[in-house]
Enzyme design. Structure first.
Site, PDB file in Angstrom:
ATOM      1  N   ARG A  66       0.824  -1.206   0.012  1.00 42.56           N
ATOM      2  CA  ARG A  66       0.162  -0.145   0.000  1.00 42.56           C
ATOM      3  C   ARG A  66       0.924   1.233   0.105  1.00 42.56           C
ATOM      4  NH1 ARG A  66      -3.486   2.198   4.647  1.00 42.56           N
ATOM      5  NH2 ARG A  66      -5.205   3.387   3.551  1.00 42.56           N
ATOM      6  N   ASP A  71       2.288   6.442  -2.397  1.00 42.41           N
ATOM      7  CA  ASP A  71       3.672   7.322  -2.730  1.00 42.41           C
ATOM      8  C   ASP A  71       3.203   7.883  -4.221  1.00 42.41           C
ATOM      9  OD1 ASP A  71       6.096   8.522  -2.681  1.00 42.41           O
ATOM     10  OD2 ASP A  71       7.014   6.806  -3.753  1.00 42.41           O
ATOM     11  N   VAL A  74       0.842  10.578  -5.155  1.00 46.88           N
ATOM     12  CA  VAL A  74       0.846  12.134  -4.632  1.00 46.88           C
ATOM     13  C   VAL A  74       2.390  12.475  -5.524  1.00 46.88           C
ATOM     14  CG1 VAL A  74       1.123  13.603  -2.858  1.00 46.88           C
ATOM     15  CG2 VAL A  74      -0.277  11.454  -2.639  1.00 46.88           C
ATOM     16  N   GLY A  76       3.617  11.496  -8.084  1.00 46.76           N
ATOM     17  CA  GLY A  76       4.619  10.628  -8.809  1.00 46.76           C
ATOM     18  C   GLY A  76       5.248   9.666  -7.674  1.00 46.76           C
ATOM     19  N   ASN A  98      -3.750   8.680   5.237  1.00 50.87           N
ATOM     20  CA  ASN A  98      -2.541   7.899   5.939  1.00 50.87           C
ATOM     21  C   ASN A  98      -2.232   7.757   7.520  1.00 50.87           C
ATOM     22  OD1 ASN A  98      -1.368   7.662   3.161  1.00 50.87           O
ATOM     23  ND2 ASN A  98      -0.485   9.517   3.238  1.00 50.87           N
ATOM     24  N   HIS A 197      -6.527  -5.644  -2.699  1.00 52.26           N
ATOM     25  CA  HIS A 197      -7.302  -5.840  -1.144  1.00 52.26           C
ATOM     26  C   HIS A 197      -7.381  -7.177  -1.101  1.00 52.26           C
ATOM     27  CE1 HIS A 197      -8.730  -1.532  -1.154  1.00 52.26           C
ATOM     28  NE2 HIS A 197      -7.470  -1.491  -0.819  1.00 52.26           N
TER      29      HIS A 197
HETATM   30  C1  HEM Z   1      -9.285   1.845  -5.684  1.00 51.09           C
HETATM   31  C2  HEM Z   1      -8.896   2.654  -4.566  1.00 51.09           C
HETATM   32  C3  HEM Z   1      -8.674   2.247  -3.300  1.00 51.09           C
HETATM   33  C4  HEM Z   1      -9.196   2.798  -2.141  1.00 51.09           C
HETATM   34  C5  HEM Z   1     -10.399   3.629  -2.289  1.00 51.09           C
HETATM   35  C6  HEM Z   1      -8.728   2.299  -1.233  1.00 51.09           C
HETATM   36  C7  HEM Z   1      -8.817   2.129   0.257  1.00 51.09           C
HETATM   37  C8  HEM Z   1      -8.220   1.798   1.149  1.00 51.09           C
HETATM   38  C9  HEM Z   1      -8.682   1.634   2.649  1.00 51.09           C
HETATM   39  C10 HEM Z   1      -9.687   2.374   3.273  1.00 51.09           C
HETATM   40  C11 HEM Z   1      -7.859   0.710   3.180  1.00 51.09           C
HETATM   41  C12 HEM Z   1      -7.877   0.375   4.781  1.00 51.09           C
HETATM   42  C13 HEM Z   1      -7.026   1.531   5.507  1.00 51.09           C
HETATM   43  C14 HEM Z   1      -7.291   1.407   7.106  1.00 51.09           C
HETATM   44  O1  HEM Z   1      -8.355   1.010   7.513  1.00 51.09           O
HETATM   45  O2  HEM Z   1      -6.464   1.813   7.862  1.00 51.09           O
HETATM   46  C15 HEM Z   1      -7.011  -0.046   2.475  1.00 51.09           C
HETATM   47  C16 HEM Z   1      -5.986  -1.016   2.531  1.00 51.09           C
HETATM   48  C17 HEM Z   1      -5.137  -1.288   1.825  1.00 51.09           C
HETATM   49  N1  HEM Z   1      -4.890  -1.133   0.340  1.00 51.09           N
HETATM   50 FE1  HEM Z   1      -6.222  -0.054  -0.686  1.00 51.09          FE
HETATM   51  N2  HEM Z   1      -7.486   1.413  -1.464  1.00 51.09           N
HETATM   52  C18 HEM Z   1      -7.512   1.510  -3.019  1.00 51.09           C
HETATM   53  C19 HEM Z   1      -6.575   1.016  -4.022  1.00 51.09           C
HETATM   54  C20 HEM Z   1      -5.545   0.166  -3.372  1.00 51.09           C
HETATM   55  C21 HEM Z   1      -4.284  -0.074  -4.546  1.00 51.09           C
HETATM   56  C22 HEM Z   1      -4.227   0.434  -5.882  1.00 51.09           C
HETATM   57  C23 HEM Z   1      -3.674  -0.692  -3.738  1.00 51.09           C
HETATM   58  C24 HEM Z   1      -2.120  -1.426  -4.119  1.00 51.09           C
HETATM   59  C25 HEM Z   1      -1.901  -1.571  -5.385  1.00 51.09           C
HETATM   60  C26 HEM Z   1      -4.094  -0.999  -2.296  1.00 51.09           C
HETATM   61  C27 HEM Z   1      -3.621  -1.561  -1.420  1.00 51.09           C
HETATM   62  C28 HEM Z   1      -3.885  -1.959  -0.128  1.00 51.09           C
HETATM   63  C29 HEM Z   1      -3.649  -2.703   0.795  1.00 51.09           C
HETATM   64  C30 HEM Z   1      -2.492  -3.882   0.698  1.00 51.09           C
HETATM   65  C31 HEM Z   1      -4.482  -2.533   2.026  1.00 51.09           C
HETATM   66  C32 HEM Z   1      -4.105  -3.189   3.514  1.00 51.09           C
HETATM   67  C33 HEM Z   1      -2.940  -2.508   4.137  1.00 51.09           C
HETATM   68  C34 HEM Z   1      -2.608  -2.932   5.621  1.00 51.09           C
HETATM   69  O3  HEM Z   1      -3.311  -3.975   6.088  1.00 51.09           O
HETATM   70  O4  HEM Z   1      -1.906  -2.359   6.249  1.00 51.09           O
HETATM   71  N3  HEM Z   1      -5.120  -0.308  -2.048  1.00 51.09           N
HETATM   72  N4  HEM Z   1      -7.142   0.622   1.167  1.00 51.09           N
END
Ligand code: HEM
Length: 333
Positions: A66, A71, A74, A76, A98, A197
């Site tokens: 993530r 990174d 924002v 690039g 963040n 996800h």
């Molecule tokens: C499509 C738009 C996206 C939205 C709206 C979004 C939103 C979120 C949110 C709200 C969380 C949970 C954060 C928290 O509860 O603290 C999350 C977790 C995560 N996101 Fe996304 N995300 C998106 C796209 C992506 C992309 C493009 C990636 C990587 C290529 C990604 C990788 C992850 C990962 C791996 C987690 C889990 C992180 C952890 O357990 O520490 N997400 N995301």
């Protein structure tokens, strides 16, 4: 009189070259062999540090993946996310997407320290995030890809940008598409990268509005399956602790696979932004979800391609920026 075609061809070629660089401003400057002579073990050093961290933190691979996303969106892929507050700028770490959410910065420091001891002053923090994301996905069962390298580190951070450019879990699909498009990523990149996800966690506050008083008549989001709704309501009671963690993929929470897409088909997407990819009427994203759900290798190939696309978002190269010696600070500050 017959005019020579040469001047025209030359002009046409110059225009073509100029257009090509305008349309592909940066990708041509990154290279898989950038550190081949200056730091040949950079990938294996990164992987070893992550493997160590994984022993006490099964979530770390998701968290590191993530970081590269936050990174790159924002200004690039320039390591700007990693900078702490300074006298002249406010850290992106304290922007809403963040704050109390992104994690793994200590592991990035450990990777940086290990790399500095082998190849001092050589590898950027922005490249470390790209390498850490690749190693993390691979170590969790996902695809391998060759990371393009040669990014340099920013001299500043953009907290306001982090607040506006990173997609929100409550964004409607059209806004998700627009935020990806703003950085040169298309709808296939969106559906593919959302597949990250498949691992990691999200806090109740990022999805609990879906569980209560979501519809005009006070009911929950109708695109959550009844059994999944019940289990999420148990985990996240109304007005309860918003920081409690749920698995983003309830089926295989720590494995990088294509179950995320079957979850969407089964109305088990955790975030609104996840479920919308499948449940928005006649959206172009639906058929992509269906194809990845039925074919893990198609998803893996697409994921590798889209991570490279994301990693190509306007990096600093050449003599722009710097190679930070500490990822948290601009050199000399
Ligand atoms: C499509 C738009 C996206 C939205 C709206 C979004 C939103 C979120 C949110 C709200 C969380 C949970 C954060 C928290 O509860 O603290 C999350 C977790 C995560 N996101 Fe996304 N995300 C998106 C796209 C992506 C992309 C493009 C990636 C990587 C290529 C990604 C990788 C992850 C990962 C791996 C987690 C889990 C992180 C952890 O357990 O520490 N997400 N995301």
């Amino acid at each position: 009189m017959i005019r020579s075609p040469a001047p025209f061809s030359l002009t046409a070629m110059t225009v073509f070259a100029a257009l090509w660089f305008l349309l592909h401003p940066s990708s041509a400057q990154l290279s898989p062999s950038f550190y081949a002579t200056t730091c040949p073990n950079v990938s294996s050093i990164t992987q070893t540090v992550i493997q160590q961290a994984l022993q006490s933190d099964p979530r770390i691979t998701a968290s590191l993946t993530r970081l590269h996303f936050h990174d790159c969106f924002v200004d690039g892929c320039d390591g700007s996310l990693l900078l702490d507050d300074s006298a002249t700028f406010k850290s992106e770490k304290d922007a809403a997407p963040n704050l109390n959410s992104t994690r793994g910065f200590d592991v990035v420091d450990n990777i940086k320290a290990a790399i500095e001891s082998s190849c001092p002053g050589t590898v950027s923090c922005a490249d470390i995030l790209a390498l850490a994301a690749q190693a993390s996905v691979f170590l969790s069962g996902g695809p391998y890809w060759t990371v393009l390298l040669g990014r340099r580190d920013s001299l500043t951070a953009n907290q306001a940008g982090a607040n506006t450019l990173i997609p929100s879990p409550f964004d409607p699909l059209a806004n998700l598409i627009a935020k990806f498009s703003a950085v040169g990523l298309d709808t296939t990149d969106l559906v593919t990268l959302a597949g990250a996800h498949t691992f990691g966690r999200a806090q109740c506050k990022t999805f609990s509005p879906r569980l209560y008083n979501f519809t005009a008549n006070g009911g929950p989001d109708s695109t959550i399956s009844p059994s999944y709704l019940y289990s999420l309501q148990q985990l996240c009671p109304q007005n309860g602790d918003g920081t409690v963690l749920a698995n983003l993929d309830p089926v295989t929470p720590n494995t990088f696979d294509n179950k995320y897409y079957a979850n969407l088909q089964n109305n088990q997407g955790l975030l609104l932004s996840d479920q919308e990819l499948y449940s928005t009427a006649s959206a172009a994203t639906i058929s992509i979800v269906n194809s990845f759900s039925g074919n893990q290798s198609a998803f893996f190939q697409s994921f590798a391609r889209s991570m490279i696309n994301m990693g190509n978002i306007t990096p600093l190269t050449g003599s722009n920026g710097e190679i930070r010696s500490n990822c948290r600070k601009v050199n000399g500050s």
